[in-house]
Motif scaffolding. Structure first.
Motif, mmCIF file in Angstrom:
data_model
loop_
_atom_site.group_PDB
_atom_site.id
_atom_site.type_symbol
_atom_site.label_atom_id
_atom_site.label_comp_id
_atom_site.label_asym_id
_atom_site.label_seq_id
_atom_site.Cartn_x
_atom_site.Cartn_y
_atom_site.Cartn_z
ATOM 1 N N GLU A 131 0.709 -0.959 -0.466
ATOM 2 C CA GLU A 131 -0.157 -0.079 -0.177
ATOM 3 C C GLU A 131 0.686 0.469 0.112
ATOM 4 O O GLU A 131 0.505 2.426 -1.125
ATOM 5 C CB GLU A 131 -1.162 -0.089 0.788
ATOM 6 N N GLN A 132 2.182 0.889 1.308
ATOM 7 C CA GLN A 132 2.373 2.480 1.109
ATOM 8 C C GLN A 132 3.482 2.749 -0.160
ATOM 9 O O GLN A 132 4.355 4.177 -0.295
ATOM 10 C CB GLN A 132 3.282 2.108 1.968
ATOM 11 N N LEU A 133 3.488 2.295 -1.177
ATOM 12 C CA LEU A 133 4.231 2.109 -2.427
ATOM 13 C C LEU A 133 3.636 2.394 -3.700
ATOM 14 O O LEU A 133 3.850 3.093 -4.510
ATOM 15 C CB LEU A 133 5.881 0.832 -2.611
ATOM 16 N N ARG A 134 2.048 2.117 -4.004
ATOM 17 C CA ARG A 134 1.515 2.000 -4.667
ATOM 18 C C ARG A 134 1.578 3.859 -5.077
ATOM 19 O O ARG A 134 1.245 3.483 -5.903
ATOM 20 C CB ARG A 134 0.057 1.639 -4.622
ATOM 21 N N PRO A 135 1.378 4.543 -4.540
ATOM 22 C CA PRO A 135 1.456 5.961 -4.888
ATOM 23 C C PRO A 135 2.830 6.708 -6.238
ATOM 24 O O PRO A 135 2.453 6.680 -6.880
ATOM 25 C CB PRO A 135 1.706 7.101 -3.686
ATOM 26 N N PHE A 136 3.656 5.030 -6.409
ATOM 27 C CA PHE A 136 4.815 5.184 -6.705
ATOM 28 C C PHE A 136 4.830 5.078 -8.129
ATOM 29 O O PHE A 136 6.109 4.520 -8.416
ATOM 30 C CB PHE A 136 6.083 6.024 -5.682
ATOM 31 N N VAL A 137 3.795 3.736 -7.685
ATOM 32 C CA VAL A 137 3.913 2.400 -8.887
ATOM 33 C C VAL A 137 3.252 3.484 -9.849
ATOM 34 O O VAL A 137 1.355 3.120 -9.877
ATOM 35 C CB VAL A 137 3.530 1.528 -8.240
ATOM 36 N N HIS A 138 3.951 3.748 -10.588
ATOM 37 C CA HIS A 138 4.042 4.312 -12.031
ATOM 38 C C HIS A 138 4.585 4.175 -13.428
ATOM 39 O O HIS A 138 5.613 3.814 -13.106
ATOM 40 C CB HIS A 138 2.259 5.604 -12.221
ATOM 41 N N PHE A 139 4.055 4.461 -14.779
ATOM 42 C CA PHE A 139 4.706 4.552 -15.734
ATOM 43 C C PHE A 139 6.235 5.381 -15.490
ATOM 44 O O PHE A 139 7.231 5.537 -15.642
ATOM 45 C CB PHE A 139 3.527 4.645 -17.384
ATOM 46 N N GLY A 140 5.773 6.628 -15.224
ATOM 47 C CA GLY A 140 6.535 7.502 -14.775
ATOM 48 C C GLY A 140 7.875 6.869 -13.950
ATOM 49 O O GLY A 140 9.198 6.480 -14.491
ATOM 50 N N THR A 141 7.592 5.851 -13.498
ATOM 51 C CA THR A 141 8.625 5.145 -12.056
ATOM 52 C C THR A 141 9.016 4.362 -13.879
ATOM 53 O O THR A 141 10.408 4.015 -13.389
ATOM 54 C CB THR A 141 8.321 4.068 -10.966
ATOM 55 N N ILE A 142 8.859 3.592 -14.023
ATOM 56 C CA ILE A 142 9.312 2.435 -14.818
ATOM 57 C C ILE A 142 10.167 3.278 -15.585
ATOM 58 O O ILE A 142 11.614 2.654 -16.579
ATOM 59 C CB ILE A 142 8.355 1.444 -15.837
ATOM 60 N N VAL A 143 9.745 3.944 -16.109
ATOM 61 C CA VAL A 143 10.864 5.698 -17.095
ATOM 62 C C VAL A 143 12.018 5.440 -16.439
ATOM 63 O O VAL A 143 13.222 5.246 -16.659
ATOM 64 C CB VAL A 143 9.841 6.220 -18.040
ATOM 65 N N ILE A 144 12.045 6.232 -15.471
ATOM 66 C CA ILE A 144 12.770 6.170 -14.525
ATOM 67 C C ILE A 144 14.002 5.364 -14.411
ATOM 68 O O ILE A 144 14.842 5.402 -14.469
ATOM 69 C CB ILE A 144 12.200 6.969 -13.018
#
Length: 160
Positions: free
Chosen positions: A53-66
């Motif tokens: 739960e605490q990581l979910r706000p940071f799980v997105h396509f922006g993170t994948i590209v980073i």
């Protein structure tokens, strides 16, 4: 792959003018932020459910590209990779803060920032009298943030 200093030297050829450099110190981080924010705005659906739960706000396509970008930096220099990992973490946190605290949708904020920052970049290159490096090689889009970090490293005496 070219050594990092060779990338910086080539990038620096079209970034000699003081005004253009100043504009890059403002606009490159804004473009980086806005791209991550735009990518974070794309629904990630069930992908988020794979994480706590605490990581979910940071799980997105922006993170994948980073993460993919960090692999590029790792291939260039371990110390640059570490610095860019810190910068990327800060950008991810700022995207989260903007998303949570503004009523305006994140994608809209980032779109406006993206457009205005690119207008600034092209104005800086007009003042410089040279085309942006990425028109020659798209990898220079990744070199821009590292080039700025390279200035900070040199000031602090950190080898890269």
């Amino acid at each position: 792959m070219r050594p990092i200093q060779q990338w910086f030297d080539e990038y620096g050829q079209s970034h000699q003018n003081h005004t253009n450099k100043l504009i890059h110190w403002i606009c490159v981080p804004l473009i980086f932020f806005s791209i991550v924010g735009l990518l974070a705005s794309i629904p990630a659906g069930p992908l988020k459910m794979l994480f706590p739960e605490q990581l979910r706000p940071f799980v997105h396509f922006g993170t994948i590209v980073i993460l993919l970008g960090l692999l590029f930096y790792l291939r260039l220099s371990f110390t640059m990779f570490l610095g860019m990992a810190i910068v990327c973490s800060l950008v991810l946190w700022l995207v989260y803060v903007v998303d949570v605290n503004l009523e305006t949708p994140l994608w809209l904020v980032c779109l406006v920032v993206f457009v205005l920052a690119w207008v600034g970049q092209f104005y800086g290159h007009k003042v410089e009298g040279k085309k942006p490096s990425f028109l020659k090689d798209l990898q220079f889009l990744l070199i821009g943030p590292a080039w700025l970090l390279g200035f900070i490293y040199r000031k602090l005496g950190i080898p890269y």
